[in-house]
Design a protein around this motif. Structure first.
Motif, PDB file in Angstrom:
ATOM      1  N   UNK A 298      56.320  45.149  34.030  1.00 20.75           N
ATOM      2  CA  UNK A 298      55.656  44.542  35.182  1.00 20.75           C
ATOM      3  C   UNK A 298      54.147  44.537  34.930  1.00 20.75           C
ATOM      4  N   UNK A 299      53.531  43.355  35.080  1.00 22.12           N
ATOM      5  CA  UNK A 299      52.088  43.212  34.900  1.00 22.12           C
ATOM      6  C   UNK A 299      51.493  42.711  36.214  1.00 22.12           C
ATOM      7  N   UNK A 300      50.658  43.519  36.823  1.00 25.84           N
ATOM      8  CA  UNK A 300      50.019  43.141  38.084  1.00 25.84           C
ATOM      9  C   UNK A 300      48.598  42.665  37.855  1.00 25.84           C
ATOM     10  N   UNK A 301      48.259  41.552  38.490  1.00 19.95           N
ATOM     11  CA  UNK A 301      46.898  41.012  38.381  1.00 19.95           C
ATOM     12  C   UNK A 301      46.398  40.593  39.761  1.00 19.95           C
ATOM     13  N   UNK A 302      45.090  40.804  39.989  1.00 18.34           N
ATOM     14  CA  UNK A 302      44.479  40.445  41.273  1.00 18.34           C
ATOM     15  C   UNK A 302      43.135  39.777  41.016  1.00 18.34           C
ATOM     16  N   UNK A 303      42.885  38.685  41.726  1.00 18.30           N
ATOM     17  CA  UNK A 303      41.621  37.952  41.599  1.00 18.30           C
ATOM     18  C   UNK A 303      40.961  37.780  42.967  1.00 18.30           C
ATOM     19  N   UNK A 304      39.624  37.784  43.003  1.00 15.47           N
ATOM     20  CA  UNK A 304      38.924  37.319  44.202  1.00 15.47           C
ATOM     21  C   UNK A 304      38.865  35.800  44.172  1.00 15.47           C
ATOM     22  N   UNK A 305      39.172  35.160  45.275  1.00 13.21           N
ATOM     23  CA  UNK A 305      39.119  33.696  45.392  1.00 13.21           C
ATOM     24  C   UNK A 305      38.501  33.339  46.736  1.00 13.21           C
ATOM     25  N   UNK A 306      38.006  32.117  46.826  1.00 12.12           N
ATOM     26  CA  UNK A 306      37.388  31.663  48.073  1.00 12.12           C
ATOM     27  C   UNK A 306      38.264  30.673  48.825  1.00 12.12           C
ATOM     28  N   UNK A 307      39.173  29.990  48.109  1.00  7.62           N
ATOM     29  CA  UNK A 307      39.971  28.934  48.737  1.00  7.62           C
ATOM     30  C   UNK A 307      41.429  29.037  48.298  1.00  7.62           C
ATOM     31  N   UNK A 308      42.294  28.356  49.042  1.00  9.50           N
ATOM     32  CA  UNK A 308      43.703  28.302  48.666  1.00  9.50           C
ATOM     33  C   UNK A 308      43.874  27.570  47.341  1.00  9.50           C
TER      34      UNK A 308
END
Length: 211
Positions: A22-32
């Motif tokens: 399992x590889x978890x990734x998270x990003x900050x984004x501003x829009x859908x």
């Protein structure tokens, strides 16, 4: 303006559960649109993965998730719940699974995707987005440590310190705290140290700095 938590940076971590990776990734984004682009990027990069499950929350916007072929409710929703528990907005999380040949069962899948999302959140870190008041505070060296402590007490950030004949400090405080902080400064230093407001900013800073 609103005050809320966002991811500080891109975060990634992984683990193995009963031979499944399992590889978890998270990003900050501003829009859908940005969130969907990250999801598509992971699907292309990990086209050979068994699943690329995802969830995102946009402030004052869309909240979506997908199990991407896993049994309903075992992947996307648990990941979304991690983001909600952490109080994050403007965040997209993708957990990629490479099946290892051993079935985990519904409960095992929920735990695995929850863990994948939480590891990604921890790797990314959290930042508080709010209105900050900037202050300029010239400070004799003898009061420097006491002023630093006061900044921390008021939930502020010591953004810059220039050491010359005295210490010239650039301080950011949560909006609405500057008046009380300046009064405290006067009490602490018997009127020796005075500061002045230089403006306001609406931006995010890592919560580990705001302690």
């Amino acid at each position: 303006m609103d005050e809320y938590l966002v991811p500080t940076r891109f975060g990634e971590d992984e683990f193995t559960e009963k031979k499944s990776r399992f590889i978890g990734r998270l990003w900050p984004v501003e829009t859908e649109e940005e969130a969907l682009a990250k999801i598509q990027e992971m699907k292309k990069q990990h086209y050979d993965a068994t699943h690329n499950c995802w969830a995102y929350i946009i402030k004052d916007g869309a909240v979506r998730f997908s199990d991407d072929g896993e049994p309903g409710g075992t992947a996307g929703m648990p990941m979304l719940q991690v983001l909600q528990r952490e109080g994050l907005y403007n965040a997209v999380c993708v957990v990629t699974r490479y099946f290892g040949g051993v079935l985990l069962g519904a409960g095992g899948l929920v735990r695995a995707y929850t863990k994948g999302a939480k590891l990604a959140v921890d790797a990314a870190g959290k930042s508080m987005k709010r209105v900050w008041t900037a202050l300029y505070v010239p400070c004799p060296y003898s009061f420097y440590e006491r002023v630093k402590l006061a900044v921390s007490t008021f939930g502020g950030i010591l953004r810059q310190a220039d050491f010359g004949a005295e210490v010239e400090l650039e301080i950011l405080l949560p909006a609405g705290q500057s008046g009380a902080f300046l009064e405290k400064l006067t009490d602490l230093t018997a009127g020796t140290v005075e500061g002045m407001e230089t403006g306001q900013e609406y931006r995010a800073f890592p919560v580990e700095e705001v302690t």
